[in-house]
Design a protein around this motif. Structure first.
Motif, PDB file in Angstrom:
ATOM      1  N   SER B  41      47.375 -59.230  -7.062  1.00 21.95           N
ATOM      2  CA  SER B  41      47.881 -60.614  -7.344  1.00 21.95           C
ATOM      3  C   SER B  41      49.427 -60.696  -6.737  1.00 21.95           C
ATOM      4  N   TRP B  42      49.847 -61.708  -6.639  1.00 26.73           N
ATOM      5  CA  TRP B  42      51.405 -61.819  -6.308  1.00 26.73           C
ATOM      6  C   TRP B  42      52.237 -60.841  -7.183  1.00 26.73           C
ATOM      7  N   HIS B  43      51.803 -61.088  -8.512  1.00 27.42           N
ATOM      8  CA  HIS B  43      52.757 -60.114  -9.605  1.00 27.42           C
ATOM      9  C   HIS B  43      52.457 -58.742  -9.014  1.00 27.42           C
ATOM     10  N   PHE B  44      51.100 -58.367  -8.817  1.00 27.07           N
ATOM     11  CA  PHE B  44      50.840 -57.025  -8.783  1.00 27.07           C
ATOM     12  C   PHE B  44      51.778 -56.244  -7.602  1.00 27.07           C
ATOM     13  N   LEU B  45      51.697 -57.266  -6.519  1.00 23.75           N
ATOM     14  CA  LEU B  45      52.344 -56.738  -5.260  1.00 23.75           C
ATOM     15  C   LEU B  45      54.008 -56.648  -5.427  1.00 23.75           C
ATOM     16  N   THR B  46      54.620 -57.501  -6.241  1.00 23.76           N
ATOM     17  CA  THR B  46      56.001 -57.764  -6.234  1.00 23.76           C
ATOM     18  C   THR B  46      56.724 -57.213  -7.485  1.00 23.76           C
ATOM     19  N   GLN B  47      56.137 -56.717  -8.522  1.00 22.37           N
ATOM     20  CA  GLN B  47      56.816 -56.387  -9.689  1.00 22.37           C
ATOM     21  C   GLN B  47      56.955 -54.647  -9.950  1.00 22.37           C
ATOM     22  N   MET B  48      57.606 -54.457 -10.760  1.00 20.92           N
ATOM     23  CA  MET B  48      57.717 -53.125 -11.042  1.00 20.92           C
ATOM     24  C   MET B  48      56.726 -52.509 -12.120  1.00 20.92           C
ATOM     25  N   PRO B  49      56.132 -51.289 -12.072  1.00 23.09           N
ATOM     26  CA  PRO B  49      55.402 -50.982 -13.015  1.00 23.09           C
ATOM     27  C   PRO B  49      55.917 -50.891 -14.467  1.00 23.09           C
ATOM     28  N   THR B  50      55.346 -51.141 -15.467  1.00 22.80           N
ATOM     29  CA  THR B  50      55.833 -51.220 -16.787  1.00 22.80           C
ATOM     30  C   THR B  50      54.790 -50.326 -17.852  1.00 22.80           C
ATOM     31  N   ASP B  51      54.986 -50.403 -19.062  1.00 23.49           N
ATOM     32  CA  ASP B  51      54.237 -49.881 -20.082  1.00 23.49           C
ATOM     33  C   ASP B  51      53.821 -48.456 -19.544  1.00 23.49           C
ATOM     34  N   GLY B  52      54.456 -47.515 -19.383  1.00 20.89           N
ATOM     35  CA  GLY B  52      53.996 -46.206 -18.762  1.00 20.89           C
ATOM     36  C   GLY B  52      52.968 -46.312 -17.610  1.00 20.89           C
ATOM     37  N   MET B  53      53.206 -47.302 -16.724  1.00 24.62           N
ATOM     38  CA  MET B  53      52.393 -47.313 -15.381  1.00 24.62           C
ATOM     39  C   MET B  53      51.074 -47.968 -15.754  1.00 24.62           C
ATOM     40  N   THR B  54      50.789 -48.519 -16.960  1.00 26.23           N
ATOM     41  CA  THR B  54      49.395 -49.227 -17.160  1.00 26.23           C
ATOM     42  C   THR B  54      49.509 -50.560 -17.081  1.00 26.23           C
ATOM     43  N   LYS B  55      50.714 -50.985 -16.676  1.00 23.89           N
ATOM     44  CA  LYS B  55      50.674 -52.602 -16.386  1.00 23.89           C
ATOM     45  C   LYS B  55      51.912 -52.730 -15.468  1.00 23.89           C
ATOM     46  N   GLY B  56      51.947 -54.104 -14.984  1.00 26.99           N
ATOM     47  CA  GLY B  56      52.947 -54.436 -14.186  1.00 26.99           C
ATOM     48  C   GLY B  56      52.491 -53.995 -12.646  1.00 26.99           C
ATOM     49  N   GLY B  57      53.563 -54.083 -11.630  1.00 23.28           N
ATOM     50  CA  GLY B  57      52.780 -53.931 -10.303  1.00 23.28           C
ATOM     51  C   GLY B  57      53.258 -52.487  -9.657  1.00 23.28           C
ATOM     52  N   ILE B  58      52.968 -52.713  -8.408  1.00 19.12           N
ATOM     53  CA  ILE B  58      53.393 -51.550  -7.464  1.00 19.12           C
ATOM     54  C   ILE B  58      54.413 -51.684  -6.506  1.00 19.12           C
ATOM     55  N   PHE B  59      55.342 -52.744  -6.861  1.00 17.88           N
ATOM     56  CA  PHE B  59      56.229 -53.080  -5.786  1.00 17.88           C
ATOM     57  C   PHE B  59      57.137 -51.716  -5.255  1.00 17.88           C
ATOM     58  N   PRO B  60      57.487 -51.027  -6.075  1.00 22.90           N
ATOM     59  CA  PRO B  60      58.478 -49.891  -5.402  1.00 22.90           C
ATOM     60  C   PRO B  60      57.664 -49.017  -4.489  1.00 22.90           C
ATOM     61  N   ALA B  61      56.416 -48.820  -4.891  1.00 27.23           N
ATOM     62  CA  ALA B  61      55.369 -47.826  -4.194  1.00 27.23           C
ATOM     63  C   ALA B  61      55.279 -48.385  -2.751  1.00 27.23           C
ATOM     64  N   ILE B  62      54.957 -49.531  -2.766  1.00 25.81           N
ATOM     65  CA  ILE B  62      54.754 -50.361  -1.432  1.00 25.81           C
ATOM     66  C   ILE B  62      55.895 -50.127  -0.328  1.00 25.81           C
ATOM     67  N   VAL B  63      57.123 -50.717  -1.165  1.00 25.91           N
ATOM     68  CA  VAL B  63      58.342 -50.393  -0.390  1.00 25.91           C
ATOM     69  C   VAL B  63      58.667 -48.960   0.160  1.00 25.91           C
ATOM     70  N   GLY B  64      58.542 -47.984  -1.038  1.00 25.21           N
ATOM     71  CA  GLY B  64      58.637 -46.657  -0.710  1.00 25.21           C
ATOM     72  C   GLY B  64      57.923 -46.067   0.716  1.00 25.21           C
ATOM     73  N   THR B  65      56.529 -46.488   0.483  1.00 27.95           N
ATOM     74  CA  THR B  65      55.796 -46.143   1.695  1.00 27.95           C
ATOM     75  C   THR B  65      55.951 -46.827   2.908  1.00 27.95           C
ATOM     76  N   LEU B  66      56.646 -48.103   2.974  1.00 24.74           N
ATOM     77  CA  LEU B  66      56.952 -48.668   4.178  1.00 24.74           C
ATOM     78  C   LEU B  66      58.295 -47.917   4.708  1.00 24.74           C
ATOM     79  N   ILE B  67      59.290 -47.572   3.763  1.00 21.75           N
ATOM     80  CA  ILE B  67      60.532 -47.035   4.351  1.00 21.75           C
ATOM     81  C   ILE B  67      60.204 -45.624   4.848  1.00 21.75           C
ATOM     82  N   LEU B  68      59.116 -44.751   4.141  1.00 24.91           N
ATOM     83  CA  LEU B  68      58.874 -43.496   4.904  1.00 24.91           C
ATOM     84  C   LEU B  68      58.126 -43.694   6.073  1.00 24.91           C
TER      85      LEU B  68
END
Lengths: 251, 282
Positions: B41-68
Motif C-alpha cells: 500500500s502507499w503506507h507500506f512503501l512510505t512509512q517507517m517500520p513500527t512495533d518491532g517491525m511487525t507493523k508499519g512500512g519498509i520505507f528506509p529499506a527501499i531508500v537504503g537499497t536504492l542508495i546502495l
C-alpha cells in the motif's frame, strides 16, 4: 617534377612471410593509378603502406623508403595520426558511422578540433558536392547514414575522406560491394577527383582499371611485375604473366 | 521412421524442460504476489517500520537499497568500463589478456559472503569507514565489477572493426576513436549490462551484512558514513530473527515483492533500452 608518391626498395614482412619484395614505384600528382593482381598478391598491403595502416597489424615489419611529396613516411618518429589526415582512405565495404550524414562527413573535421557550425556546414557541403552526393542528400543531412543505399554510403565515405582535404586518396576495391549503377557513379567520380587529388585504387575489375586509371601496376606474389601506362598494360603488356592475368587466363 | 520418432521424443523432452523453467519463474512470482500483494500500500512503501517491525512500512529499506545500488554503480561503472576498454581496445591477444580474463572470471565466481568479509576487513576495519553506506557500496561495487567488465567487453567486441578503421584512417587517435565511435556504438549494450548488474546488486544480502546493513533503523541516512536498512537484509531479519516472525510474515512477503519488482523492472528496462537504442544504430 618530383613524383607525388614514391617507394624505394620497399620490403614488407608479416612475421616470416615476405609480402612485398623490393617495390620501386612512383606516381605523379593528379593521376589515378590502378593496382591489380590476384588475391594475396600484396596490392592492398602496398596501398596501406601510404597511410601506415599496416602498423595496426601485429608482427608487420616495413623496410625501405615510402615518400610522399619527397618526405619519407616510413619513419618510426613520424606522427601517424597527422599523416592519416593528409592521406584519405576508402574501404572495400562502405563503412559510414551510425551517425547522421552530416556528422559522418564532419567527423574528420571535428577530430581536428573544428567545431564552428558555419565552417563545418561549408566544408561538409563542399565534400558532399565533390563526392557527387550533395543533390541526393542535401535535404536529409540529419538522416542516419545507415538509411541510404550502399552506393550512396560509399560516396558518403568518399566525402568523409575528402572533407579533411587530403592530397592523396587510397581506395581499396571501393566498388566491390556495389551494384553496376552505383559502380559507374563511383568510377565517374574517381575520374573527376583526379583534378584535385592523387588517387591509388586497388581493383579486381580489369574494365574498371582500364576505365579510370592513367597508369596500372600489376602485382604478383609480392612483386610488382609490370608498371606502365594503363593503355600500354592492357593493349601491349611486355610481360607474359601480365598478359595472362589481364586476359583472364589465371587469377 | 525410427530417427523421426527419436527426434520427436527429444524435441518434446526439450520443450517440456523449457516449459518447466518458465513454470518455476511463474510459480515464484505467483507465490510472492499472492502472499505479498495485500501488504502493498502507499503506507507500506512510505512509512517507517513500527512495533518491532511487525507493523508499519519498509520505507528506509527501499531508500537504503536504492542508495546502495547507486553508490555501487558510481564505483563499478567507470572502473568496469575502463577495465573493459583497456582489455578490448589496448591489450593484444596473448598471455596477459588471457590471465586478466581468467582473473575476471574468478572474481565473478567468488562467493558473495567472501566479498562481504573482504569488504568488512578492508573498508570497515582497515580504512575505518565503519559500517557505512560507503563501505557497503564499495563492497557491492566489487561484486558487480566482473559483470560490468564482461558485458562491456562483449559490447565493445560487437562493434565492427570497420568503424575503428574508418576513424583511424581519418587521422583520429585511438582515444578519439574510442570516445567518438566505439563507445557510442557500444553504448546500448553497455547500459544493458549496467542495468542487469543493478538487478544483481539490489538483491545481494551477504556483501552488505557486515558492511552497512542495519537491523532496525527507522530513519534516513544523513551522510555516506551512516548505516542504512536494505531490502534483502530486512527480509532476512523479519523472516528469521525478528521480534515476532509469525506476525511480521505479511511484511516479509511484501518486502519480497518490492525487491523482486525492482529486479524485474531493471531487467525489463534493460531489454527495452537495448531494443530502442539498438534499432537507432541500424
Amino acid at each position: 617534377m618530383t613524383p607525388k608518391i614514391e617507394t624505394k626498395n620497399l620490403q614488407l614482412y608479416y612475421g616470416a612471410h615476405h609480402a612485398l619484395k623490393g617495390i620501386d614505384f612512383s606516381a605523379n600528382a593528379n593521376t589515378v593509378t590502378a593496382l591489380i593482381g590476384p588475391s594475396g598478391c600484396g596490392k592492398s598491403t602496398f596501398l596501406r603502406c601510404f597511410n601506415r595502416m599496416n602498423d595496426l597489424i601485429d608482427g608487420c615489419d616495413v623496410e625501405g623508403q615510402i615518400l610522399i611529396d619527397g618526405m619519407n613516411i616510413n619513419d618510426r618518429y613520424l606522427n601517424v595520426d597527422e599523416l592519416r589526415k593528409k592521406v584519405g582512405m576508402v574501404f572495400q565495404k562502405p563503412n559510414p558511422f551510425p551517425k547522421s550524414i552530416f556528422e559522418n562527413v564532419a567527423y574528420g573535421l571535428r577530430i581536428n578540433g573544428i567545431n564552428e557550425k558555419k565552417i563545418l556546414e561549408e566544408k561538409v557541403e563542399k565534400a558532399l558536392k565533390q563526392a557527387a552526393l550533395w543533390e541526393e542528400v542535401k535535404d536529409n543531412l540529419k538522416k542516419s547514414a545507415m538509411s541510404i543505399s550502399g552506393g550512396q554510403q560509399q560516396r558518403l565515405c568518399i566525402a568523409r575522406a575528402l572533407a579533411v582535404e587530403p592530397s592523396l586518396v587510397l581506395m581499396d576495391e571501393p566498388t566491390s560491394a556495389l551494384d553496376p549503377i552505383s559502380t559507374s557513379k563511383v568510377e565517374e567520380l574517381i575520374y573527376q577527383l583526379k583534378e584535385k587529388y592523387t588517387i591509388l585504387i586497388v581493383t579486381h575489375n580489369m574494365q574498371q582499371a582500364a576505365r579510370v586509371s592513367d597508369k596500372t601496376a600489376f602485382f604478383y606474389i609480392g612483386e610488382m611485375i609490370e608498371y606502365n601506362d594503363t593503355t600500354e598494360i592492357f593493349t601491349n603488356p611486355k610481360i607474359e604473366r601480365t598478359q595472362n592475368y589481364i586476359t583472364g587466363r589465371f587469377g | 521412421m525410427n530417427k523421426r520418432l527419436s527426434q520427436k521424443i527429444f524435441f518434446t523432452l526439450f520443450r517440456l524442460i523449457s516449459l518447466m523453467i518458465v513454470i518455476v519463474l511463474f510459480s515464484i512470482l505467483g507465490f510472492i504476489i499472492f502472499n505479498g500483494a495485500k501488504s502493498i500500500s502507499w503506507h507500506f512503501l512510505t512509512q517507517m517500520p513500527t512495533d518491532g517491525m511487525t507493523k508499519g512500512g519498509i520505507f528506509p529499506a527501499i531508500v537504503g537499497t536504492l542508495i546502495l545500488v547507486l553508490g555501487s554503480m558510481i564505483f563499478a561503472f567507470p572502473v568496469g568500463v575502463a577495465a573493459a576498454i583497456y582489455m578490448n581496445e589496448y591489450v593484444k591477444e596473448g598471455p596477459v589478456k588471457r590471465f586478466m580474463r581468467l582473473m575476471t572470471s574468478n572474481l565473478a565466481g567468488v562467493p558473495s559472503i567472501v566479498f562481504g568479509l573482504f569488504g568488512m576487513a578492508l573498508f570497515v576495519n582497515q580504512l575505518h569507514f565503519g559500517d557505512s553506506i560507503i563501505a557497503g557500496s564499495l563492497t557491492l561495487g566489487l561484486l558487480a565489477l566482473p559483470v560490468v567488465i564482461r558485458t562491456t567487453e562483449e559490447a565493445l567486441k560487437q562493434v565492427d572493426d570497420s568503424f575503428r578503421l574508418a576513424s583511424i584512417g581519418l587521422g583520429a587517435t585511438k582515444l578519439q576513436t574510442i570516445g567518438k565511435v566505439t563507445l557510442p556504438i557500444a553504448f546500448p549494450n553497455i547500459i544493458t549490462g549496467l542495468i542487469l548488474s543493478i538487478g544483481r546488486v539490489s538483491g545481494e544480502t551477504a556483501p552488505i551484512l557486515f558492511t552497512v546493513a542495519a537491523y532496525f533503523l527507522p530513519k534516513l541516512p544523513h551522510s555516506i558514513f551512516d548505516q542504512v536498512m536494505a531490502l534483502p537484509y530486512h527480509l532476512y531479519v523479519i523472516a528469521t530473527s525478528g521480534t515476532n516472525i509469525t506476525e511480521s510474515r505479511p511484511i516479509a512477503y511484501g518486502t519480497a515483492l518490492v525487491l523482486i519488482s525492482i529486479v524485474l523492472i531493471c531487467n525489463i528496462t534493460a531489454s527495452v533500452i537495448r531494443n530502442v537504442l539498438g534499432k537507432r544504430n541500424k
